[in-house]
Design a protein around this motif. Structure first.
Motif, PDB file in Angstrom:
ATOM      1  N   PRO A   1       0.821  -1.218   0.000  1.00 34.44           N
ATOM      2  CA  PRO A   1       0.000   0.000   0.000  1.00 34.44           C
ATOM      3  C   PRO A   1       0.852   1.263   0.000  1.00 34.44           C
ATOM      4  O   PRO A   1       2.031   1.249   0.350  1.00 34.44           O
ATOM      5  N   SER A   2       0.257   2.349  -0.390  1.00 36.76           N
ATOM      6  CA  SER A   2       0.847   3.685  -0.260  1.00 36.76           C
ATOM      7  C   SER A   2       2.180   3.824  -0.976  1.00 36.76           C
ATOM      8  O   SER A   2       3.141   4.389  -0.433  1.00 36.76           O
ATOM      9  N   LEU A   3       2.275   3.296  -2.183  1.00 38.22           N
ATOM     10  CA  LEU A   3       3.479   3.544  -2.972  1.00 38.22           C
ATOM     11  C   LEU A   3       3.480   5.006  -3.425  1.00 38.22           C
ATOM     12  O   LEU A   3       2.433   5.571  -3.729  1.00 38.22           O
ATOM     13  N   PRO A   4       4.655   5.625  -3.498  1.00 38.25           N
ATOM     14  CA  PRO A   4       4.700   7.017  -3.979  1.00 38.25           C
ATOM     15  C   PRO A   4       4.349   7.067  -5.460  1.00 38.25           C
ATOM     16  O   PRO A   4       4.428   6.053  -6.157  1.00 38.25           O
ATOM     17  N   PRO A   5       3.962   8.221  -5.976  1.00 46.01           N
ATOM     18  CA  PRO A   5       3.680   8.338  -7.411  1.00 46.01           C
ATOM     19  C   PRO A   5       4.899   7.929  -8.235  1.00 46.01           C
ATOM     20  O   PRO A   5       6.049   8.159  -7.832  1.00 46.01           O
ATOM     21  N   ILE A   6       4.651   7.353  -9.387  1.00 44.27           N
ATOM     22  CA  ILE A   6       5.742   6.831 -10.204  1.00 44.27           C
ATOM     23  C   ILE A   6       6.525   7.930 -10.909  1.00 44.27           C
ATOM     24  O   ILE A   6       7.728   7.798 -11.136  1.00 44.27           O
ATOM     25  N   GLU A   7       5.879   9.060 -11.268  1.00 46.49           N
ATOM     26  CA  GLU A   7       6.549  10.079 -12.086  1.00 46.49           C
ATOM     27  C   GLU A   7       7.809  10.646 -11.415  1.00 46.49           C
ATOM     28  O   GLU A   7       8.863  10.743 -12.080  1.00 46.49           O
ATOM     29  N   PRO A   8       7.766  11.047 -10.126  1.00 40.72           N
ATOM     30  CA  PRO A   8       9.001  11.537  -9.495  1.00 40.72           C
ATOM     31  C   PRO A   8      10.087  10.467  -9.427  1.00 40.72           C
ATOM     32  O   PRO A   8      11.280  10.781  -9.551  1.00 40.72           O
ATOM     33  N   LEU A   9       9.691   9.218  -9.266  1.00 44.56           N
ATOM     34  CA  LEU A   9      10.670   8.132  -9.219  1.00 44.56           C
ATOM     35  C   LEU A   9      11.337   7.958 -10.577  1.00 44.56           C
ATOM     36  O   LEU A   9      12.541   7.681 -10.659  1.00 44.56           O
ATOM     37  N   ILE A  10      10.550   8.098 -11.643  1.00 44.03           N
ATOM     38  CA  ILE A  10      11.125   8.014 -12.988  1.00 44.03           C
ATOM     39  C   ILE A  10      12.122   9.144 -13.205  1.00 44.03           C
ATOM     40  O   ILE A  10      13.222   8.927 -13.745  1.00 44.03           O
ATOM     41  N   ALA A  11      11.770  10.349 -12.794  1.00 49.43           N
ATOM     42  CA  ALA A  11      12.667  11.495 -12.976  1.00 49.43           C
ATOM     43  C   ALA A  11      13.982  11.262 -12.233  1.00 49.43           C
ATOM     44  O   ALA A  11      15.071  11.507 -12.781  1.00 49.43           O
ATOM     45  N   ILE A  12      13.898  10.774 -11.001  1.00 49.79           N
ATOM     46  CA  ILE A  12      15.111  10.494 -10.228  1.00 49.79           C
ATOM     47  C   ILE A  12      15.942   9.418 -10.909  1.00 49.79           C
ATOM     48  O   ILE A  12      17.174   9.538 -11.036  1.00 49.79           O
ATOM     49  N   ALA A  13      15.279   8.352 -11.378  1.00 43.64           N
ATOM     50  CA  ALA A  13      16.001   7.244 -12.006  1.00 43.64           C
ATOM     51  C   ALA A  13      16.672   7.682 -13.306  1.00 43.64           C
ATOM     52  O   ALA A  13      17.820   7.310 -13.583  1.00 43.64           O
ATOM     53  N   VAL A  14      15.959   8.474 -14.118  1.00 42.30           N
ATOM     54  CA  VAL A  14      16.542   8.933 -15.390  1.00 42.30           C
ATOM     55  C   VAL A  14      17.740   9.827 -15.140  1.00 42.30           C
ATOM     56  O   VAL A  14      18.810   9.638 -15.749  1.00 42.30           O
ATOM     57  N   HIS A  15      17.613  10.795 -14.233  1.00 38.80           N
ATOM     58  CA  HIS A  15      18.731  11.708 -13.984  1.00 38.80           C
ATOM     59  C   HIS A  15      19.898  10.984 -13.310  1.00 38.80           C
ATOM     60  O   HIS A  15      21.070  11.283 -13.605  1.00 38.80           O
ATOM     61  N   GLY A  16      19.580  10.010 -12.448  1.00 40.43           N
ATOM     62  CA  GLY A  16      20.644   9.225 -11.840  1.00 40.43           C
ATOM     63  C   GLY A  16      21.396   8.412 -12.879  1.00 40.43           C
ATOM     64  O   GLY A  16      22.631   8.305 -12.835  1.00 40.43           O
ATOM     65  N   LEU A  17      20.664   7.836 -13.818  1.00 40.21           N
ATOM     66  CA  LEU A  17      21.302   7.068 -14.887  1.00 40.21           C
ATOM     67  C   LEU A  17      22.193   7.957 -15.741  1.00 40.21           C
ATOM     68  O   LEU A  17      23.338   7.598 -16.055  1.00 40.21           O
ATOM     69  N   LEU A  18      21.685   9.128 -16.109  1.00 40.10           N
ATOM     70  CA  LEU A  18      22.468  10.022 -16.956  1.00 40.10           C
ATOM     71  C   LEU A  18      23.687  10.564 -16.228  1.00 40.10           C
ATOM     72  O   LEU A  18      24.759  10.735 -16.826  1.00 40.10           O
ATOM     73  N   ASP A  19      23.551  10.828 -14.920  1.00 40.15           N
ATOM     74  CA  ASP A  19      24.691  11.327 -14.155  1.00 40.15           C
ATOM     75  C   ASP A  19      25.801  10.282 -14.061  1.00 40.15           C
ATOM     76  O   ASP A  19      26.992  10.635 -14.041  1.00 40.15           O
ATOM     77  N   GLY A  20      25.395   9.016 -14.001  1.00 39.18           N
ATOM     78  CA  GLY A  20      26.410   7.966 -13.799  1.00 39.18           C
ATOM     79  C   GLY A  20      26.901   7.304 -15.059  1.00 39.18           C
ATOM     80  O   GLY A  20      27.866   6.545 -15.013  1.00 39.18           O
ATOM     81  N   VAL A  21      26.254   7.578 -16.195  1.00 39.88           N
ATOM     82  CA  VAL A  21      26.562   6.815 -17.384  1.00 39.88           C
ATOM     83  C   VAL A  21      27.975   7.088 -17.898  1.00 39.88           C
ATOM     84  O   VAL A  21      28.631   6.193 -18.457  1.00 39.88           O
ATOM     85  N   SER A  22      28.478   8.307 -17.721  1.00 39.05           N
ATOM     86  CA  SER A  22      29.829   8.616 -18.195  1.00 39.05           C
ATOM     87  C   SER A  22      30.868   7.778 -17.475  1.00 39.05           C
ATOM     88  O   SER A  22      31.878   7.361 -18.059  1.00 39.05           O
ATOM     89  N   THR A  23      30.617   7.527 -16.203  1.00 38.71           N
ATOM     90  CA  THR A  23      31.538   6.684 -15.432  1.00 38.71           C
ATOM     91  C   THR A  23      31.300   5.211 -15.710  1.00 38.71           C
ATOM     92  O   THR A  23      32.256   4.428 -15.781  1.00 38.71           O
ATOM     93  N   ALA A  24      30.034   4.835 -15.878  1.00 42.71           N
ATOM     94  CA  ALA A  24      29.708   3.431 -16.032  1.00 42.71           C
ATOM     95  C   ALA A  24      30.132   2.860 -17.386  1.00 42.71           C
ATOM     96  O   ALA A  24      30.550   1.712 -17.473  1.00 42.71           O
ATOM     97  N   LEU A  25      30.029   3.682 -18.429  1.00 41.94           N
ATOM     98  CA  LEU A  25      30.362   3.166 -19.770  1.00 41.94           C
ATOM     99  C   LEU A  25      31.870   3.137 -19.975  1.00 41.94           C
ATOM    100  O   LEU A  25      32.555   4.151 -19.794  1.00 41.94           O
ATOM    101  N   PRO A  26      32.413   2.003 -20.382  1.00 37.54           N
ATOM    102  CA  PRO A  26      33.850   1.947 -20.711  1.00 37.54           C
ATOM    103  C   PRO A  26      34.107   2.653 -22.027  1.00 37.54           C
ATOM    104  O   PRO A  26      33.210   2.839 -22.836  1.00 37.54           O
ATOM    105  N   ASP A  27      35.336   3.050 -22.226  1.00 36.76           N
ATOM    106  CA  ASP A  27      35.688   3.638 -23.519  1.00 36.76           C
ATOM    107  C   ASP A  27      35.505   2.596 -24.618  1.00 36.76           C
ATOM    108  O   ASP A  27      35.832   1.417 -24.447  1.00 36.76           O
ATOM    109  N   ALA A  28      34.946   3.045 -25.735  1.00 34.62           N
ATOM    110  CA  ALA A  28      34.690   2.123 -26.843  1.00 34.62           C
ATOM    111  C   ALA A  28      36.008   1.655 -27.438  1.00 34.62           C
ATOM    112  O   ALA A  28      36.945   2.441 -27.556  1.00 34.62           O
TER     113      ALA A  28
END
Length: 224
Positions: free
Chosen positions: A197-224
């Protein structure tokens, strides 16, 4: 030669209309049966029998088989209706729209994907299909080619890596591209399977997840 008389034309119209009406009525009834089957199997899983389904519909079981040749044929229609017919072609446009920044593309797509995916029947059926051992290759291929690969290309561009035309996308990049979709899917499981019960709205969670992914992707991706 004289033209056909008016009564003959009227007779043709009278004989055509009942056939069209019967076809329409059959389509409406088939749609009703399919909608009820989606709800039924989402509740009880695929161990549920068609006799019980027919009883819920208020019809005899043989009538159900006039529309769907077998239980497996009915389940196939449930799969197609739930996972393929609801595919939104605009998702691909959202993920490649040159007028949008990468963050805007990802936010637009994931919010609309959540709108479609987080319906109770779809969430529960995704698990029942997996447990049933159903071949979902068609849907998985669709997600990979039209969602995960474009997201991976966006992540690579955001990280400043070489473009996919220079170096093929790697599986690590494709796995990263699934990150937010999988969060949405697990949110649906928590809501419609675990009944939390009482899960928070999904939209703010999506925003946090997207920005977290973008912030970390430069470090996470190895050089091609």
């Amino acid at each position: 030669m004289s033209a056909p008389s008016m009564p003959q034309r009227k007779e043709t119209a009278r004989t055509a209309r009942p056939a069209t009406r019967r076809r329409f009525q059959r389509d409406v009834r088939e749609r009703h049966f399919l909608d009820e089957a989606v709800t039924f199997f989402a509740e009880v899983g695929f161990s549920g029998d068609t006799k019980t389904l027919a009883s819920r519909l208020g019809v005899a079981q043989p009538l159900l088989y006039r529309y769907f040749a077998s239980k497996e044929a009915l389940i196939q229609r449930v799969f197609e209706d739930t996972f393929l017919a609801n595919w939104n072609p605009l998702w691909e446009e959202m993920l490649t729209d040159p007028a949008l920044s990468v963050p805007a593309r990802l936010l637009a797509f994931h919010n609309d994907f959540a709108r479609v995916h987080l319906k109770r029947d779809r969430v529960r059926l995704s698990l029942f299909f997996a447990l049933h051992g159903w071949d979902m290759t068609t849907y998985f291929r669709l997600m990979r080619e039209r969602v995960y690969l474009p997201i991976a290309a966006n992540l690579r561009a955001h990280a400043g890596r070489r473009t996919p035309s220079d170096v093929p996308l790697q599986e690590l990049e494709v796995e990263l591209a699934k990150t937010v979709v999988e969060k949405i899917q697990y949110y649906g499981i928590r809501k419609w399977v675990y009944g939390i019960p009482s899960l928070p709205p999904i939209e703010p969670l999506i925003a946090i997840a997207v920005h977290g992914l973008l912030d970390g992707v430069s470090t996470a991706l190895p050089d091609a």
